[in-house]
Structure formats: C-alpha cells, structure tokens
Design an enzyme around this catalytic site. Sequence first.
Site, PDB file in Angstrom:
ATOM      1  N   SER A 127       0.547  -0.901   0.019  1.00 33.91           N
ATOM      2  CA  SER A 127       0.244  -0.253   0.168  1.00 33.91           C
ATOM      3  C   SER A 127       0.432   1.134   0.356  1.00 33.91           C
ATOM      4  O   SER A 127       1.752   1.122   0.551  1.00 33.91           O
ATOM      5  CB  SER A 127      -1.329  -0.250   0.925  1.00 33.91           C
ATOM      6  OG  SER A 127      -1.772   1.038   1.612  1.00 33.91           O
ATOM      7  N   TYR A 140      -3.123  -0.758   9.988  1.00 33.28           N
ATOM      8  CA  TYR A 140      -3.160  -1.632   8.836  1.00 33.28           C
ATOM      9  C   TYR A 140      -1.249  -1.393   7.885  1.00 33.28           C
ATOM     10  O   TYR A 140      -1.016  -2.022   7.243  1.00 33.28           O
ATOM     11  CB  TYR A 140      -3.968  -0.193   7.650  1.00 33.28           C
ATOM     12  CG  TYR A 140      -3.849  -0.879   6.167  1.00 33.28           C
ATOM     13  CD1 TYR A 140      -4.384  -2.585   6.059  1.00 33.28           C
ATOM     14  CD2 TYR A 140      -3.955  -0.316   5.546  1.00 33.28           C
ATOM     15  CE1 TYR A 140      -4.569  -2.379   4.295  1.00 33.28           C
ATOM     16  CE2 TYR A 140      -3.645  -0.432   3.621  1.00 33.28           C
ATOM     17  CZ  TYR A 140      -4.197  -1.328   3.535  1.00 33.28           C
ATOM     18  OH  TYR A 140      -3.825  -1.812   1.678  1.00 33.28           O
TER      19      TYR A 140
END
Length: 249
Positions: A127, A140
């Site tokens: 990400s 995350y």
Amino acid sequence: MKTVLITGASSGYGRETALYFHSQGWNVIATMRTPRAGVLPESDRLRVVELDVTKPETITAAFEAAGPIDVLVNNAGVPSIGVFEGTPMARVRDVFETNTFGVMATTQAVLPHFRERGSGVVVNVTSSVVLGHMPLSAVYKASKMAIEGFTASLSLELAPFGVQAKTVEPGACLTTNFAANATNGASMDEQVPAPYASWAKKTMDAFTGQDLFTKESDVAETVWRAVHDTTGQLRFPAGPDAVWLAQAK
C-alpha cells in the site's frame, strides 16, 4: 504459456489484475476465500480456485489444483481504518493474519517449486501507506510495512536461485470496497474514541478531498510491469498518488 496465481481475486485490484493478465494471453488462477460465479469471465485460460490465506489447508489444496505457476501475486488483504487506541487487539491480530502471515504462508508454499525450477516471481501488493506518515492507519500500515521488509530480505535470499520478489504499492482507490470494509462492521464512532473525533473527521475530509487517486487498472498494469521488470527494482508505486508520495519521499 505462462501462469499466474492471484490471491484475493474476487474484487478490486485482484480481479482487475486477473483480467489484465488474462487479456495478455496468460493462464490465470484466480483465488478467492469464497468462489462465486460471474465474478470473472469463463475461459479455458482462467480458473477460479478457493484459497483463504489464513487457512493452511486451503493454501495447500489451491497450489495442488493450480499445478506449476510462474508468478504468485499476493493481493489478498483486509483494510483497517481507525485510531489505534480504539482498535480491539482481536482486530489487530485479524489484520496481521491476512496481510502479513497470509502473505508469508502462500509465499513459503510456492518457493520450493520456484527454487527447484530456477525461476519465478513473487509480487506482494502492499500500500502507499508505507510511503508516508498517514494517520488512522497505524495497524494497517504496520501489517504492510512488515511485508515491505519481508520482501526486501526475501529478494536477497532468492536471487541466487533466479527467483525474484517485489512489492507493488497501490495508492488510494475510491472504487474498491476498502473504506466499506475498513472498520470490520464497526462504526467509525466505535473505531474513533470521542477525544479524537473532531480531528479524525478533519483528517478523513482532507483525504477524500485530495485530487490524486488510484484506479484498479493502475495497479494491474503496475503488477504486470513488476513481473516483467529486469532492472532489479524492488518497489513499484501504483497510481498517481502513490507515485507522488514515492517521489516526495
């Protein structure tokens, strides 16, 4: 004809990557926790296989069903948005089970085959949160940063055997289910304790008001480029916002 196995191919980046590789003439093994009809087109070069990266028995069964593959794309992942103080530890463990340990498990399953053959590519989708300091994403980001470090070290271990490991770092996409799934069924009020509420709202408003966003096709094309790259590049930002962050970093 080469074969790619993609985890988390039921929607979003995984589905788009499956479609892209198929359009380029590859055999595609599209894996999903719960296979569903109609998600991908019927083709003799595209098979849908059950695989839950948190369940070792489904990993073993999926690789046996797939047969020899040339590329593994670890795309399966779960999102998480919220203030860390308000995130239950059970949720933290769930995120790491999929985003971190699941990636490691599928990678470990394919490595003997790649090593013995002397070729193969592992692409781990992380990400753009790894490229900058972003609030409301501590859990995350931690799970994805772990895979960034894992892949960097893994690439050195595999190089003597002709096997490559790389990461693709997608930016924020408004057309996936990321935001809808990010709180795991909880409301944002539950994920954001009251003292943080005003600040968190301003942060989210600023995020949704930005100009640069990533499309699913940006990620699929970047995965394709990473697979075929021969320069030794390790990390591949995907999407204009991710590219901007990488350049700024």
